[in-house]
Enzyme design. Structure first.
Site, PDB file in Angstrom:
ATOM      1  N   LYS A  67      10.990   6.501  -0.475  1.00  0.00           N
ATOM      2  CA  LYS A  67      11.344   5.809   0.770  1.00  0.00           C
ATOM      3  C   LYS A  67      11.438   4.332   0.407  1.00  0.00           C
ATOM      4  O   LYS A  67      10.436   3.627   0.344  1.00  0.00           O
ATOM      5  CB  LYS A  67      10.257   6.057   1.822  1.00  0.00           C
ATOM      6  CG  LYS A  67      10.749   6.058   3.259  1.00  0.00           C
ATOM      7  CD  LYS A  67      11.363   4.763   3.708  1.00  0.00           C
ATOM      8  CE  LYS A  67      10.317   3.754   4.122  1.00  0.00           C
ATOM      9  NZ  LYS A  67      10.894   2.414   4.395  1.00  0.00           N
ATOM     10  N   GLU A  92      -0.747  -0.278  -4.638  1.00  0.00           N
ATOM     11  CA  GLU A  92      -0.575  -1.632  -5.182  1.00  0.00           C
ATOM     12  C   GLU A  92      -0.287  -2.529  -3.994  1.00  0.00           C
ATOM     13  O   GLU A  92       0.784  -2.443  -3.389  1.00  0.00           O
ATOM     14  CB  GLU A  92       0.563  -1.644  -6.208  1.00  0.00           C
ATOM     15  CG  GLU A  92       0.229  -0.744  -7.394  1.00  0.00           C
ATOM     16  CD  GLU A  92       1.258  -0.765  -8.521  1.00  0.00           C
ATOM     17  OE1 GLU A  92       2.395  -1.204  -8.290  1.00  0.00           O
ATOM     18  OE2 GLU A  92       0.900  -0.347  -9.624  1.00  0.00           O
ATOM     19  N   GLU A 121      -2.337 -13.915   2.953  1.00  0.00           N
ATOM     20  CA  GLU A 121      -1.114 -13.870   2.146  1.00  0.00           C
ATOM     21  C   GLU A 121       0.067 -14.330   2.997  1.00  0.00           C
ATOM     22  O   GLU A 121       0.327 -13.782   4.065  1.00  0.00           O
ATOM     23  CB  GLU A 121      -0.871 -12.433   1.661  1.00  0.00           C
ATOM     24  CG  GLU A 121       0.353 -12.323   0.775  1.00  0.00           C
ATOM     25  CD  GLU A 121       0.645 -10.884   0.342  1.00  0.00           C
ATOM     26  OE1 GLU A 121       0.675  -9.985   1.207  1.00  0.00           O
ATOM     27  OE2 GLU A 121       0.829 -10.653  -0.865  1.00  0.00           O
ATOM     28  N   CYS A 177       4.143 -10.318  -5.497  1.00  0.00           N
ATOM     29  CA  CYS A 177       2.732 -10.021  -5.199  1.00  0.00           C
ATOM     30  C   CYS A 177       1.796 -10.792  -6.122  1.00  0.00           C
ATOM     31  O   CYS A 177       0.688 -11.134  -5.747  1.00  0.00           O
ATOM     32  CB  CYS A 177       2.489  -8.528  -5.332  1.00  0.00           C
ATOM     33  SG  CYS A 177       2.985  -7.896  -6.941  1.00  0.00           S
TER      34      CYS A 177
HETATM   35  P1  NAD Z   1       5.175  -3.304   3.795  1.00  0.00           P
HETATM   36  O1  NAD Z   1       3.803  -2.777   3.633  1.00  0.00           O
HETATM   37  O2  NAD Z   1       5.537  -3.914   5.091  1.00  0.00           O
HETATM   38  O3  NAD Z   1       6.253  -2.163   3.538  1.00  0.00           O
HETATM   39  C1  NAD Z   1       6.304  -1.446   2.340  1.00  0.00           C
HETATM   40  C2  NAD Z   1       6.924  -0.091   2.584  1.00  0.00           C
HETATM   41  O4  NAD Z   1       6.057   0.678   3.417  1.00  0.00           O
HETATM   42  C3  NAD Z   1       8.277  -0.133   3.294  1.00  0.00           C
HETATM   43  O5  NAD Z   1       9.111   0.829   2.694  1.00  0.00           O
HETATM   44  C4  NAD Z   1       7.917   0.251   4.718  1.00  0.00           C
HETATM   45  O6  NAD Z   1       8.980   0.838   5.427  1.00  0.00           O
HETATM   46  C5  NAD Z   1       6.810   1.258   4.474  1.00  0.00           C
HETATM   47  N1  NAD Z   1       5.867   1.451   5.598  1.00  0.00           N
HETATM   48  C6  NAD Z   1       5.468   0.538   6.515  1.00  0.00           C
HETATM   49  N2  NAD Z   1       4.559   1.096   7.351  1.00  0.00           N
HETATM   50  C7  NAD Z   1       4.384   2.382   6.940  1.00  0.00           C
HETATM   51  C8  NAD Z   1       3.568   3.471   7.399  1.00  0.00           C
HETATM   52  N3  NAD Z   1       2.734   3.336   8.443  1.00  0.00           N
HETATM   53  N4  NAD Z   1       3.646   4.644   6.744  1.00  0.00           N
HETATM   54  C9  NAD Z   1       4.468   4.797   5.678  1.00  0.00           C
HETATM   55  N5  NAD Z   1       5.268   3.804   5.211  1.00  0.00           N
HETATM   56  C10 NAD Z   1       5.216   2.616   5.826  1.00  0.00           C
HETATM   57  O7  NAD Z   1       5.392  -4.344   2.588  1.00  0.00           O
HETATM   58  P2  NAD Z   1       6.664  -5.251   2.326  1.00  0.00           P
HETATM   59  O8  NAD Z   1       6.699  -6.313   3.382  1.00  0.00           O
HETATM   60  O9  NAD Z   1       7.842  -4.400   2.091  1.00  0.00           O
HETATM   61  O10 NAD Z   1       6.278  -5.920   0.913  1.00  0.00           O
HETATM   62  C11 NAD Z   1       5.517  -7.080   0.787  1.00  0.00           C
HETATM   63  C12 NAD Z   1       4.059  -6.740   0.479  1.00  0.00           C
HETATM   64  O11 NAD Z   1       4.003  -5.953  -0.703  1.00  0.00           O
HETATM   65  C13 NAD Z   1       3.197  -7.957   0.185  1.00  0.00           C
HETATM   66  O12 NAD Z   1       1.954  -7.779   0.808  1.00  0.00           O
HETATM   67  C14 NAD Z   1       3.033  -7.927  -1.325  1.00  0.00           C
HETATM   68  O13 NAD Z   1       1.882  -8.558  -1.817  1.00  0.00           O
HETATM   69  C15 NAD Z   1       2.997  -6.461  -1.568  1.00  0.00           C
HETATM   70  N6  NAD Z   1       3.337  -6.164  -2.966  1.00  0.00           N
HETATM   71  C16 NAD Z   1       2.352  -5.744  -3.814  1.00  0.00           C
HETATM   72  C17 NAD Z   1       2.655  -5.489  -5.156  1.00  0.00           C
HETATM   73  C18 NAD Z   1       1.592  -5.041  -6.121  1.00  0.00           C
HETATM   74  O14 NAD Z   1       1.942  -4.596  -7.199  1.00  0.00           O
HETATM   75  N7  NAD Z   1       0.327  -5.146  -5.788  1.00  0.00           N
HETATM   76  C19 NAD Z   1       3.964  -5.638  -5.603  1.00  0.00           C
HETATM   77  C20 NAD Z   1       4.948  -6.059  -4.707  1.00  0.00           C
HETATM   78  C21 NAD Z   1       4.629  -6.306  -3.382  1.00  0.00           C
END
Ligand code: NAD
Length: 496
Positions: free
Chosen positions: A188, A264, A400, A298
């Site tokens: 997804k 992650e 963040e 991140c």
């Molecule tokens: P997000 O959590 O908003 O969304 C990530 C994914 O989860 C999307 O595909 C979204 O549609 C899906 N999603 C959202 N709610 C959901 C639910 N209830 N059930 C299932 N899927 C769901 O994150 P984002 O805004 O896309 O990305 C930014 C975040 O990602 C930041 O917090 C960043 O730090 C983190 N990040 C972490 C790493 C790491 O390796 N630790 C790497 C990249 C980004």
């Protein structure tokens, strides 16, 4: 019996889901995919409903029992190398799709996102061929003994839920090891960046990956494809990259059926700059860690702690260098910083710019929206921003932001620097800048994060453990650690 999916197509103005080796648009619902650099519509995206997600999971379960499940590791590894080659052959298409979806400079995506997307398949194609397991001989009362040996089996169907900041890179970081280990996946991608995941479906078909092994369902999180996938009982494990709050929701969903998760999550990473650093290197590295990908990494730095004797000069030099960042057309080689991913994310980042102002921060640079002309005036750009003078309790320092900004604070001793760096609910990454190697080892051992860089940032050996401490995640991926998540060990005990 499998429920029929609607409207099977090979190409469509509406970006399709990829299920069982075919592109599928689901009747009824679609959503817009907009270019964040200009606000222009790129395409509509077919939103997978619960039936389409169920189709994808069923296709993935069937594929486990099909040719993929019966292939040797050598055969799978060879196919994954073809996937890597396929990405590189269609490099320009992947690059264009990633740049349009994210707005990031093509110069960045062409040396990080796309090559790393391909490299992930090669590295895990290698890794799977060197996996070993353990054996133990044990004594038995009759003197004949017994032999134990472990075998690794794939976990099954893996749900892969991805963010938008490094779409192809972070998705293949999970898909490649999962497939190498013999699993099948339902991906997804983020609703903000759906295109390269779909394009990879074409490459999978061209490389000879059997239908159902790689599936893509588009949509959002709650009450959409993300939730349908992570709650689906046919999914055997979930790997997720994204926000900590979303990780919490996914972990709860995976608790039904006791499915394992690899998470992650977010970060609020510190850089610690000692007075004995090489200042040129520290400025160059901190520039990248704060502003690369418009601060949407991140591992990026949002808190910078600088030893007092070099505080003023560090602030001045970072300001002068950041003031030279150029925003605009992502395909222009001169552009060094893109927009934020969306207008919604821009509102969030600007709300922190407002908070910093309200709390009396000293604004060193930026703090608002740039004045861009033409179509880029409608993009979700913000100025690179630097503050000093906030209290450590400020939300600007605790939460963040995920934008091109940092707060710089002076410190007077090594102990104080360690305490400040560790004072966060997150524990993803840190960078230490010092020419004193003894100090570097000593400080690195005390910082509660998954990754510490000394005199560098984002230098990644893909064999090393990657993941976060505290609220930045659960589990480690990379090298053999990915193999641990994507396989299950079973012990066989033979009485001799
Ligand atoms: P997000 O959590 O908003 O969304 C990530 C994914 O989860 C999307 O595909 C979204 O549609 C899906 N999603 C959202 N709610 C959901 C639910 N209830 N059930 C299932 N899927 C769901 O994150 P984002 O805004 O896309 O990305 C930014 C975040 O990602 C930041 O917090 C960043 O730090 C983190 N990040 C972490 C790493 C790491 O390796 N630790 C790497 C990249 C980004």
């Amino acid at each position: 019996m499998n429920k029929a999916v609607t409207n099977v197509e090979t190409a469509s103005p509406c970006l399709a889901n990829f299920i069982d080796g075919r592109f599928v648009t689901v009747g009824g619902k679609s959503f817009e995919n907009r270019n964040p650099a200009t606000g222009e519509l790129i395409n509509l995206v077919s939103e997978a409903d619960a039936v389409a997600v169920d189709d994808a999971v069923r296709a993935a379960r069937r594929a486990l029992k099909g040719p993929w499940g019966r292939m040797s590791e050598q055969e799978r590894s060879a196919i994954l190398r073809k996937v890597a080659d396929g990405i590189m052959k269609r490099f320009d298409e992947f690059l264009k799709a990633e740049v349009l979806d994210t707005g990031k400079p093509a110069s960045l995506a062409s040396h990080i996102d796309i090559p790393r997307g391909a490299a992930n398949f090669n590295i895990f194609a290698d890794q799977v061929l060197t996996l070993s397991t353990e054996t133990f001989r044990m004594a038995t009362p009759d003197g004949a003994g017994a032999l134990n040996y472990a075998i690794r089996v794939p976990r099954g169907v893996i749900g892969v839920v991805c963010p938008w900041n490094l779409p192809l890179l972070l998705m293949t970081w999970k898909v490649a090891p999962a497939l190498a280990c013999g699993n099948t996946v339902v991906v997804k991608p983020s609703e903000e960046t759906p295109t390269t995941a779909a394009l990879l479906g074409e490459v999978m078909n061209e490389a000879g990956v059997p239908p159902g092994v790689y599936n893509v369902v588009h949509g959002f999180g709650p009450n959409s494809a993300g939730e349908f996938l992570t709650r689906h009982p046919g999914v055997d494990g979930v790997t997720f990259t994204g926000e900590t709050a979303t990780g919490t929701a996914i972990m709860k969903a995976a608790a039904d059926g006791v499915r394992p998760v690899s998470l992650e999550l977010g970060g609020k990473n510190a850089a610690v700059v000692f007075a004995d650093c090489n200042l040129d290197k520290a400025i160059e590295g901190t520039m990248r860690s704060v502003f690369a990908n418009c601060g949407q990494v991140c591992l990026g730095t949002e808190r910078v702690y600088v030893e007092r004797p070099i505080f003023d000069v560090f602030v001045e030099r970072l300001k002068a260098t950041a003031a030279g960042l150029k925003m605009g057309d992502p395909f222009d080689k001169a552009t060094t910083m893109g927009p934020l991913i969306s207008q919604e994310h821009r509102k969030k980042v600007l709300s922190y710019y407002d908070k910093a102002k309200a709390e009396g921060a000293t604004l060193v640079l930026g703090g608002g929206v740039p004045d861009l002309s033409g179509s880029y005036a409608k993009g979700s750009f913000v100025q690179p921003t630097i503050w000093t003078g906030l209290k450590e309790t400020s939300p600007v320092i605790r939460e963040e932001i995920f934008g091109p900004c940092c707060h710089i604070q002076p410190f007077d001793s090594e102990d104080e620097a360690v305490t400040l760096a560790n004072d966060s609910p997150y524990g993803l990454a840190t960078s230490i800048w010092t020419e004193n190697l003894t100090r570097a080892h000593r400080v690195a051992a005390q910082i509660d994060v998954g990754i510490t860089w000394v005199n560098s940032w984002f230098l990644r050996d893909l064999r090393t453990p990657f993941g976060g401490s505290k609220q930045s995640g659960i589990g480690r991926e990379g090298g053999v650690h990915s193999m641990e998540f994507y396989t299950e060990l079973r012990n066989v005990c033979i009485k001799l």
